[in-house]
Design a protein around this motif. Sequence first.
Motif, short mmCIF file in Angstrom:
data_model
loop_
_atom_site.label_atom_id
_atom_site.label_comp_id
_atom_site.label_asym_id
_atom_site.label_seq_id
_atom_site.Cartn_x
_atom_site.Cartn_y
_atom_site.Cartn_z
N PRO A 1 -6.68 20.39 13.34
CA PRO A 1 -6.34 21.19 14.52
C PRO A 1 -7.46 22.10 14.99
O PRO A 1 -7.62 22.35 16.18
N SER A 2 -8.25 22.61 14.08
CA SER A 2 -9.32 23.54 14.45
C SER A 2 -10.55 23.21 13.61
O SER A 2 -10.70 23.68 12.48
N VAL A 3 -11.44 22.39 14.18
CA VAL A 3 -12.59 21.91 13.43
C VAL A 3 -13.62 23.02 13.26
O VAL A 3 -13.95 23.73 14.21
N SER A 4 -14.11 23.17 12.03
CA SER A 4 -15.19 24.11 11.74
C SER A 4 -16.26 23.37 10.97
O SER A 4 -16.09 22.21 10.59
N ILE A 5 -17.36 24.06 10.73
CA ILE A 5 -18.47 23.42 10.04
C ILE A 5 -18.09 22.98 8.63
O ILE A 5 -18.66 22.04 8.08
N ILE A 6 -17.09 23.64 8.04
CA ILE A 6 -16.67 23.27 6.69
C ILE A 6 -15.99 21.91 6.66
O ILE A 6 -15.88 21.27 5.63
N ASN A 7 -15.51 21.45 7.83
CA ASN A 7 -14.88 20.14 7.90
C ASN A 7 -15.90 19.01 7.93
O ASN A 7 -15.54 17.84 7.79
N ALA A 8 -17.16 19.32 8.17
CA ALA A 8 -18.19 18.28 8.18
C ALA A 8 -18.34 17.68 6.79
O ALA A 8 -18.18 18.36 5.79
N GLY A 9 -18.62 16.40 6.76
CA GLY A 9 -18.79 15.75 5.47
C GLY A 9 -18.53 14.26 5.56
O GLY A 9 -18.39 13.69 6.65
N SER A 10 -18.46 13.63 4.42
CA SER A 10 -18.26 12.19 4.33
C SER A 10 -16.80 11.90 3.97
O SER A 10 -16.31 12.34 2.92
N TYR A 11 -16.09 11.17 4.83
CA TYR A 11 -14.67 10.90 4.65
C TYR A 11 -14.42 9.41 4.40
O TYR A 11 -15.13 8.55 4.94
N SER A 12 -13.41 9.13 3.62
CA SER A 12 -12.92 7.77 3.39
C SER A 12 -11.44 7.86 3.09
O SER A 12 -10.87 8.96 2.99
N CYS A 13 -10.79 6.73 2.98
CA CYS A 13 -9.35 6.73 2.71
C CYS A 13 -8.96 5.49 1.92
O CYS A 13 -9.72 4.52 1.83
N PHE A 14 -7.78 5.54 1.33
CA PHE A 14 -7.20 4.38 0.66
C PHE A 14 -5.69 4.50 0.75
O PHE A 14 -5.15 5.55 1.13
N TYR A 15 -5.01 3.42 0.45
CA TYR A 15 -3.55 3.45 0.44
C TYR A 15 -3.02 2.98 -0.91
O TYR A 15 -3.71 2.25 -1.63
N SER A 16 -1.82 3.40 -1.24
CA SER A 16 -1.22 3.05 -2.53
C SER A 16 0.27 2.82 -2.36
O SER A 16 0.87 3.20 -1.36
N ASP A 17 0.83 2.15 -3.37
CA ASP A 17 2.26 1.87 -3.38
C ASP A 17 3.03 3.17 -3.63
O ASP A 17 2.73 3.90 -4.58
N LYS A 18 4.00 3.45 -2.77
CA LYS A 18 4.76 4.70 -2.90
C LYS A 18 5.52 4.75 -4.21
O LYS A 18 5.61 5.81 -4.85
N MET A 19 6.05 3.60 -4.67
CA MET A 19 6.84 3.57 -5.90
C MET A 19 5.95 3.50 -7.14
O MET A 19 6.34 3.95 -8.20
N ASP A 20 4.74 2.91 -6.98
CA ASP A 20 3.84 2.79 -8.12
C ASP A 20 2.44 3.19 -7.67
O ASP A 20 1.66 2.37 -7.22
N PRO A 21 2.08 4.49 -7.77
CA PRO A 21 0.78 4.98 -7.29
C PRO A 21 -0.42 4.31 -7.95
O PRO A 21 -1.52 4.39 -7.42
N LYS A 22 -0.22 3.66 -9.10
CA LYS A 22 -1.34 3.00 -9.76
C LYS A 22 -1.81 1.80 -8.95
O LYS A 22 -2.96 1.37 -9.08
N LYS A 23 -0.93 1.23 -8.15
CA LYS A 23 -1.30 0.10 -7.31
C LYS A 23 -1.90 0.64 -6.02
O LYS A 23 -1.18 1.04 -5.12
N LYS A 24 -3.23 0.67 -5.93
CA LYS A 24 -3.88 1.23 -4.76
C LYS A 24 -5.04 0.35 -4.33
O LYS A 24 -5.58 -0.45 -5.10
N SER A 25 -5.40 0.50 -3.06
CA SER A 25 -6.47 -0.28 -2.49
C SER A 25 -7.83 0.29 -2.85
O SER A 25 -7.94 1.39 -3.41
N VAL A 26 -8.87 -0.46 -2.50
CA VAL A 26 -10.23 0.05 -2.61
C VAL A 26 -10.47 1.03 -1.48
O VAL A 26 -9.91 0.88 -0.39
N ALA A 27 -11.25 2.06 -1.71
CA ALA A 27 -11.53 3.05 -0.67
C ALA A 27 -12.26 2.41 0.50
O ALA A 27 -13.05 1.48 0.34
N SER A 28 -11.97 2.90 1.70
CA SER A 28 -12.63 2.40 2.90
C SER A 28 -14.11 2.78 2.90
O SER A 28 -14.56 3.57 2.06
N ASP A 29 -14.86 2.22 3.86
CA ASP A 29 -16.24 2.66 4.04
C ASP A 29 -16.24 4.12 4.45
O ASP A 29 -15.33 4.60 5.15
N ALA A 30 -17.29 4.84 4.06
CA ALA A 30 -17.37 6.27 4.35
C ALA A 30 -17.66 6.50 5.84
O ALA A 30 -18.38 5.73 6.48
#
Length: 343
Positions: free
Chosen positions: A26-55
């Motif tokens: 909602p309010s971007v500041s310099i502290i928000n700068a950086g390298s971001y990526s994401c992944f998804y996982s099974d809601k019932m079994d968090p151990k089952k997760k994808s590989v992280a996206s490209d940064a």
Amino acid sequence: MTFTLLKSGVPVNEQQAEKEASFFLPSVSIINAGSYSCFYSDKMDPKKKSVASDALDLVATGKKMRPLRDSGFKSTPSFPNISDPIESVRVQDAGLYTCIYYENSVPKASEPSESLNICLTDFLTKPSLTVQPNSNVSLGGNMSFHCQTSACGTRFTLYKEGEVIAVGIVNSTQNKVEFLINPVTKNHSGSYKCHYHTGGHNSIPSMFSDPLELLVTGFLTKPSLTVRPSANVSLGGNVTFYCQTSACGTRFTLHKEGEERPVGTVDSSQNEAEFLISAVSKNHTGSYRCHHHTGGSNSTPSMFSDALEVLVTGEEALLGRAIEWGNGMWEQCERRPRNVCNV
């Protein structure tokens, strides 16, 4: 499904969604700068997760700057050095920092400086363990584990479940280390986890990361076939065949020599399948073999196991043959004129 947003490899936000998630700043500041990526996982079994996206690198521009490292430009009257201290450092202040500059008359920002990693030395967070390229790796290929945390200047250790000796130990002044495995063998399949500490023999280690399952594919070993209670079984009794291999998540098939159709097929997520035969008859005497494959109509099966001979024994078996022979002759007699049949 749970979507997790990472900044410099550290989780910063998560959302529940079916196919797609949006993370709003909602309010971007310099502290928000950086390298971001994401992944998804099974809601019932968090151990089952994808590989992280490209940064994805996020650069925040504006008048308010928070430089933590020289931008790489010499200090001049037009571009003085600026410092902005962080007071009362918190866990969330750890991470990668960069700085930029721009002139008021030119609204375009400079290139970001080289990143500076700020680590915490007296707080050991739970590390995360990931693998590249993914957790399903082919036999003979290359892969690497990455153990990451918000603390740095530490010693990282990688463990495999069931083994006393660590897979590897890396001393690093960074917050992320790599454990390279080359080449991959079938023995690398298993569950891995990592932890770290701040150095020294008496230092307290962090919590272990969540376990990560590694499956090595591309090899199908020759299975073994055994039988219980014995290969010599009495007529009318029960017998169980066991087909076993070192590969898991496969389909097992039991064959009897001389028969086109298999005796049975079992889908199993384990490395062993069981074939039960109850009320054994004389027809079960013979030679048996089994094989397995990784599922799917186009998968290549393994070699057959060594043959296993099963012998049905007992007087009832002989009596059964005599009764069968006698019944057959009686049927023939019924079909012939009685004055012609001589038994």
